[in-house]
Motif scaffolding. Sequence first.
Motif, PDB file in Angstrom:
ATOM      1  N   ALA A   1       0.841  -1.197   0.000  1.00  0.00           N
ATOM      2  CA  ALA A   1       0.000   0.000   0.000  1.00  0.00           C
ATOM      3  C   ALA A   1       0.875   1.246   0.000  1.00  0.00           C
ATOM      4  N   GLY A   2       0.532   2.188  -0.849  1.00  0.00           N
ATOM      5  CA  GLY A   2       1.269   3.440  -0.914  1.00  0.00           C
ATOM      6  C   GLY A   2       2.518   3.402  -1.773  1.00  0.00           C
ATOM      7  N   ALA A   3       2.813   2.245  -2.384  1.00  0.00           N
ATOM      8  CA  ALA A   3       4.005   2.144  -3.229  1.00  0.00           C
ATOM      9  C   ALA A   3       3.827   2.957  -4.494  1.00  0.00           C
ATOM     10  N   GLY A   4       4.920   3.541  -4.972  1.00  0.00           N
ATOM     11  CA  GLY A   4       4.875   4.307  -6.205  1.00  0.00           C
ATOM     12  C   GLY A   4       4.918   3.418  -7.430  1.00  0.00           C
ATOM     13  N   GLY A   5       4.699   4.045  -8.590  1.00  0.00           N
ATOM     14  CA  GLY A   5       4.675   3.285  -9.830  1.00  0.00           C
ATOM     15  C   GLY A   5       5.995   2.619 -10.142  1.00  0.00           C
ATOM     16  N   ASP A   6       7.114   3.288  -9.860  1.00  0.00           N
ATOM     17  CA  ASP A   6       8.428   2.702 -10.143  1.00  0.00           C
ATOM     18  C   ASP A   6       8.658   1.446  -9.311  1.00  0.00           C
ATOM     19  N   GLN A   7       8.258   1.506  -8.037  1.00  0.00           N
ATOM     20  CA  GLN A   7       8.422   0.342  -7.171  1.00  0.00           C
ATOM     21  C   GLN A   7       7.542  -0.809  -7.638  1.00  0.00           C
ATOM     22  N   ALA A   8       6.316  -0.493  -8.029  1.00  0.00           N
ATOM     23  CA  ALA A   8       5.396  -1.527  -8.498  1.00  0.00           C
ATOM     24  C   ALA A   8       5.916  -2.185  -9.777  1.00  0.00           C
ATOM     25  N   ARG A   9       6.410  -1.371 -10.716  1.00  0.00           N
ATOM     26  CA  ARG A   9       6.949  -1.944 -11.954  1.00  0.00           C
ATOM     27  C   ARG A   9       8.187  -2.794 -11.675  1.00  0.00           C
ATOM     28  N   ALA A  10       9.012  -2.359 -10.720  1.00  0.00           N
ATOM     29  CA  ALA A  10      10.189  -3.145 -10.351  1.00  0.00           C
ATOM     30  C   ALA A  10       9.781  -4.500  -9.769  1.00  0.00           C
ATOM     31  N   LEU A  11       8.691  -4.520  -9.000  1.00  0.00           N
ATOM     32  CA  LEU A  11       8.207  -5.778  -8.441  1.00  0.00           C
ATOM     33  C   LEU A  11       7.747  -6.731  -9.545  1.00  0.00           C
ATOM     34  N   PHE A  12       7.085  -6.189 -10.555  1.00  0.00           N
ATOM     35  CA  PHE A  12       6.622  -7.064 -11.634  1.00  0.00           C
ATOM     36  C   PHE A  12       7.768  -7.475 -12.547  1.00  0.00           C
ATOM     37  N   ASP A  13       8.812  -6.649 -12.642  1.00  0.00           N
ATOM     38  CA  ASP A  13      10.023  -7.090 -13.333  1.00  0.00           C
ATOM     39  C   ASP A  13      10.657  -8.258 -12.574  1.00  0.00           C
ATOM     40  N   LEU A  14      10.639  -8.164 -11.237  1.00  0.00           N
ATOM     41  CA  LEU A  14      11.171  -9.247 -10.417  1.00  0.00           C
ATOM     42  C   LEU A  14      10.319 -10.507 -10.578  1.00  0.00           C
ATOM     43  N   LEU A  15       8.999 -10.318 -10.664  1.00  0.00           N
ATOM     44  CA  LEU A  15       8.103 -11.452 -10.896  1.00  0.00           C
ATOM     45  C   LEU A  15       8.473 -12.166 -12.194  1.00  0.00           C
ATOM     46  N   ALA A  16       8.781 -11.380 -13.236  1.00  0.00           N
ATOM     47  CA  ALA A  16       9.180 -11.979 -14.517  1.00  0.00           C
ATOM     48  C   ALA A  16      10.491 -12.734 -14.377  1.00  0.00           C
TER      49      ALA A  16
ATOM     50  N   ALA B   1      13.590 -14.938  -5.242  1.00  0.00           N
ATOM     51  CA  ALA B   1      14.569 -14.328  -6.143  1.00  0.00           C
ATOM     52  C   ALA B   1      15.984 -14.520  -5.611  1.00  0.00           C
ATOM     53  N   ARG B   2      16.164 -14.332  -4.322  1.00  0.00           N
ATOM     54  CA  ARG B   2      17.482 -14.509  -3.729  1.00  0.00           C
ATOM     55  C   ARG B   2      17.970 -15.947  -3.881  1.00  0.00           C
ATOM     56  N   ARG B   3      17.087 -16.896  -3.673  1.00  0.00           N
ATOM     57  CA  ARG B   3      17.476 -18.303  -3.749  1.00  0.00           C
ATOM     58  C   ARG B   3      17.770 -18.736  -5.183  1.00  0.00           C
ATOM     59  N   PHE B   4      17.094 -18.108  -6.145  1.00  0.00           N
ATOM     60  CA  PHE B   4      17.333 -18.444  -7.546  1.00  0.00           C
ATOM     61  C   PHE B   4      18.445 -17.596  -8.172  1.00  0.00           C
ATOM     62  N   GLY B   5      19.003 -16.671  -7.404  1.00  0.00           N
ATOM     63  CA  GLY B   5      20.066 -15.834  -7.931  1.00  0.00           C
ATOM     64  C   GLY B   5      19.568 -14.731  -8.845  1.00  0.00           C
ATOM     65  N   VAL B   6      18.315 -14.336  -8.701  1.00  0.00           N
ATOM     66  CA  VAL B   6      17.747 -13.242  -9.499  1.00  0.00           C
ATOM     67  C   VAL B   6      18.026 -11.931  -8.790  1.00  0.00           C
ATOM     68  N   THR B   7      18.529 -10.939  -9.518  1.00  0.00           N
ATOM     69  CA  THR B   7      18.858  -9.643  -8.924  1.00  0.00           C
ATOM     70  C   THR B   7      17.612  -8.962  -8.383  1.00  0.00           C
ATOM     71  N   VAL B   8      17.707  -8.499  -7.144  1.00  0.00           N
ATOM     72  CA  VAL B   8      16.603  -7.820  -6.484  1.00  0.00           C
ATOM     73  C   VAL B   8      16.937  -6.337  -6.403  1.00  0.00           C
ATOM     74  N   ALA B   9      16.127  -5.501  -7.051  1.00  0.00           N
ATOM     75  CA  ALA B   9      16.349  -4.062  -7.024  1.00  0.00           C
ATOM     76  C   ALA B   9      16.138  -3.520  -5.613  1.00  0.00           C
ATOM     77  N   GLU B  10      16.881  -2.481  -5.275  1.00  0.00           N
ATOM     78  CA  GLU B  10      16.854  -1.916  -3.941  1.00  0.00           C
ATOM     79  C   GLU B  10      15.461  -1.460  -3.534  1.00  0.00           C
ATOM     80  N   GLU B  11      14.699  -0.897  -4.507  1.00  0.00           N
ATOM     81  CA  GLU B  11      13.398  -0.318  -4.151  1.00  0.00           C
ATOM     82  C   GLU B  11      12.328  -1.362  -3.836  1.00  0.00           C
ATOM     83  N   VAL B  12      12.564  -2.640  -4.123  1.00  0.00           N
ATOM     84  CA  VAL B  12      11.537  -3.630  -3.847  1.00  0.00           C
ATOM     85  C   VAL B  12      11.872  -4.483  -2.627  1.00  0.00           C
ATOM     86  N   ARG B  13      13.005  -4.279  -2.025  1.00  0.00           N
ATOM     87  CA  ARG B  13      13.370  -5.086  -0.868  1.00  0.00           C
ATOM     88  C   ARG B  13      12.510  -4.694   0.344  1.00  0.00           C
ATOM     89  N   PRO B  14      12.102  -5.677   1.137  1.00  0.00           N
ATOM     90  CA  PRO B  14      11.271  -5.373   2.320  1.00  0.00           C
ATOM     91  C   PRO B  14      11.991  -4.452   3.295  1.00  0.00           C
TER      92      PRO B  14
END
Length: 315
Positions: A195-210, A302-315
């Motif tokens: 909740a309250g996340a900006g568009g850039d953060q949301a798009r980064a999350l869906f890039d991570l999903l991909a 993502a961490r376990r699969f070695g997928v790069t996690v952008a800073e803005e999507v980390r908990p």
Amino acid sequence: MVARGGVLPLGAQESIAEAGGQVLVIGGGAKAAARSVTGASALWWSDTGPGLRVGAVARVLADVLADVPLLLLPASPDGRDLAPRLAAELDRPLLAGAVSVRRDGAVVRAELSRVDGRLLLTVECAQPAVATLLPGVRTVSAVGHQPDPCEVTLPALPPQVWDVDVVEVVEPDPATMDLGEAGRVVGGGAGLVPAGAGGDQARALFDLLAGVSAALGASAGATRVATDAGWIGYDRQIGTTGVTVGPELYVAFGISGASQHVGGLGSPRHVVSVNVDPSCPMTAMADLGLVTDARDLLVELARRFGVTVAEEVRP
């Protein structure tokens, strides 16, 4: 219908039911694909090899199927490619994108979906026709007796200078393949975005999903909320106004399971739901429900699969 690597296309069983159970399976691994058919009253197969020389196949099938009054193919990529060529070879009308097709004596009646499913056009033609049936438009009942597949020897495919030349058959990339043909799909919904996340953060999350989807050998999908918000492309939208899928495995991250989305799921063999709400419809229909934060679990995967996690999507 056209098989690939021994696998039936999406919407195959619905087309079989709509056609009254008479089935001809062609393509690569046609015999194995024919053995997976259910609901057939008569079943034939012919292996035309890997790849699809669609022009040559249409020419051969036109001679073999000339006396069949209604040819019905699933609206899969191969079906959409072969159907118009068959119609041209046979000089028949093409009823593309149908949600129902019926024969009434010499008349063929169909309802065609237009304007992204918002308009149904009823048509009829007093002659033989070729039609493609959209997936997800009818239910398929379980059946008992199943006939043994019977091999049909088709004439040799003619060499045609205007046809494709199959050099190599390459497995599709899950990240870019037609979502409706994916065997595994990982979907994301509004619950994936804090909740309250900006568009850039949301798009980064869906890039991570991909990225996580690719690591799982799966294709990424999304709900309409996500595509309307611009977090992911509209070609990834699953639902009644998007793509219909029928994967072996569907993993839903932060998807509540609204009817508009579930209507595009078809009949996935296994469903995993990741949601903080244990009572949401998606968790109720899942084989495995993980009651946890969707973003946290996605980042951990993502961490376990070695997928790069952008800073803005980390908990």
